[in-house]
Write an enzyme that holds these catalytic residues in place. Structure first.
Site, PDB file in Angstrom:
ATOM      1  N   MET A  29      30.685 -24.353 -64.113  1.00 48.57           N
ATOM      2  CA  MET A  29      31.727 -23.466 -63.576  1.00 48.57           C
ATOM      3  C   MET A  29      32.643 -22.933 -64.668  1.00 48.57           C
ATOM      4  O   MET A  29      32.701 -23.487 -65.768  1.00 48.57           O
ATOM      5  CB  MET A  29      32.536 -24.198 -62.508  1.00 48.57           C
ATOM      6  CG  MET A  29      33.334 -25.383 -63.001  1.00 48.57           C
ATOM      7  SD  MET A  29      34.095 -26.361 -61.657  1.00 48.57           S
ATOM      8  CE  MET A  29      32.653 -27.107 -60.894  1.00 48.57           C
ATOM      9  N   CYS A  30      33.340 -21.846 -64.326  1.00 48.09           N
ATOM     10  CA  CYS A  30      34.311 -21.236 -65.221  1.00 48.09           C
ATOM     11  C   CYS A  30      33.604 -20.767 -66.492  1.00 48.09           C
ATOM     12  O   CYS A  30      32.649 -20.013 -66.425  1.00 48.09           O
ATOM     13  CB  CYS A  30      35.436 -22.228 -65.492  1.00 48.09           C
ATOM     14  SG  CYS A  30      36.887 -21.543 -66.314  1.00 48.09           S
ATOM     15  N   ILE A  31      34.028 -21.222 -67.676  1.00 46.72           N
ATOM     16  CA  ILE A  31      33.405 -20.830 -68.936  1.00 46.72           C
ATOM     17  C   ILE A  31      32.270 -21.782 -69.336  1.00 46.72           C
ATOM     18  O   ILE A  31      31.526 -21.499 -70.284  1.00 46.72           O
ATOM     19  CB  ILE A  31      34.465 -20.744 -70.064  1.00 46.72           C
ATOM     20  CG1 ILE A  31      33.930 -20.008 -71.304  1.00 46.72           C
ATOM     21  CG2 ILE A  31      34.966 -22.149 -70.430  1.00 46.72           C
ATOM     22  CD1 ILE A  31      33.487 -18.578 -71.068  1.00 46.72           C
TER      23      ILE A  31
END
Length: 215
Positions: free
Chosen positions: A134-136
């Site tokens: 998730m995210c980066i």
């Protein structure tokens, strides 16, 4: 009961794991009847950021020691992760994923990934076990999977860099996920797009549920 390995990258959005993302991940694993164990590499983090001012601080910190703050001390060194004992892998975001687990935040398309992180994540991929990033954290994926489909949301420059590294980026809303069924891989933007903890929760809940229910 499915058991999930969760890899952390320190403590704090700017130099470690994003704390809300980690807590929501662990919460939803438990709510879905799963169990988890946190891991982190026993290495010095790239740098320490004052989260009040954004300034770089002079002190050096250890990724495993810092990640233990989020895990309430219940965490193990990444080299102790036995993939055979787990059903799935989840890697929350925060800039530590792109600074400590790899150096994508610094070097972009010329990035390298920590060898222990690479070995562990590739072992899950080789075993065809579900994984969620998730995210980066999806910045790790091009080093682990070939021609993977993933998302970091809709940031054009980041998406282009990941495409250059060999992934196929798909724009995605904050409350949704991208499935790569061939690789048993799930990604969601989380705080790459989220404006609140409720925004982040929607996609993270879907990612965790998807990982735990994937065969």
């Amino acid at each position: 009961m499915k058991k999930v390995a969760v890899i952390l990258a320190g403590s704090g959005v700017y130099d470690g794991s994003e704390i809300n993302e980690v807590v929501l991940t662990l919460l939803h694993i438990a709510k879905n009847g799963g169990a988890y164990q946190c891991f982190a590499p026993d290495i010095e983090q790239l740098h320490t950021i004052n989260h009040l001012t954004g300034d770089v601080m002079p002190d050096k910190r250890n990724v495993l020691t810092e990640a233990a703050r989020i895990a309430r001390g219940d965490i193990k060194s990444l080299i102790d992760l036995d993939v055979a004992k787990f059903d799935a892998l989840i890697v929350p975001g925060g800039l530590g994923a792109a600074k400590n687990l790899c150096d994508f935040a610094i070097k972009g398309t010329k990035a390298n990934i920590n060898q222990d992180v690479l070995n562990t994540c590739k072992a899950f991929a080789k075993a065809k076990k579900p994984a969620g990033y998730m995210c980066i954290a999806p910045a790790l994926i091009p080093f682990i999977y070939d021609n993977a489909q993933l998302t970091i949301g809709n940031d054009v420059d980041t998406a282009q860099a990941l495409s250059t590294l060999g992934a196929k980026h798909i724009n995605c809303a904050v409350d949704d996920v991208v499935f790569d069924e061939a690789n048993k891989l799930v990604t969601t933007p989380a705080y790459m797009l989220a404006q609140s903890i409720l925004d982040a929760d929607a996609g993270i809940a879907k990612l965790v549920t998807s990982v735990l229910t994937m065969n």
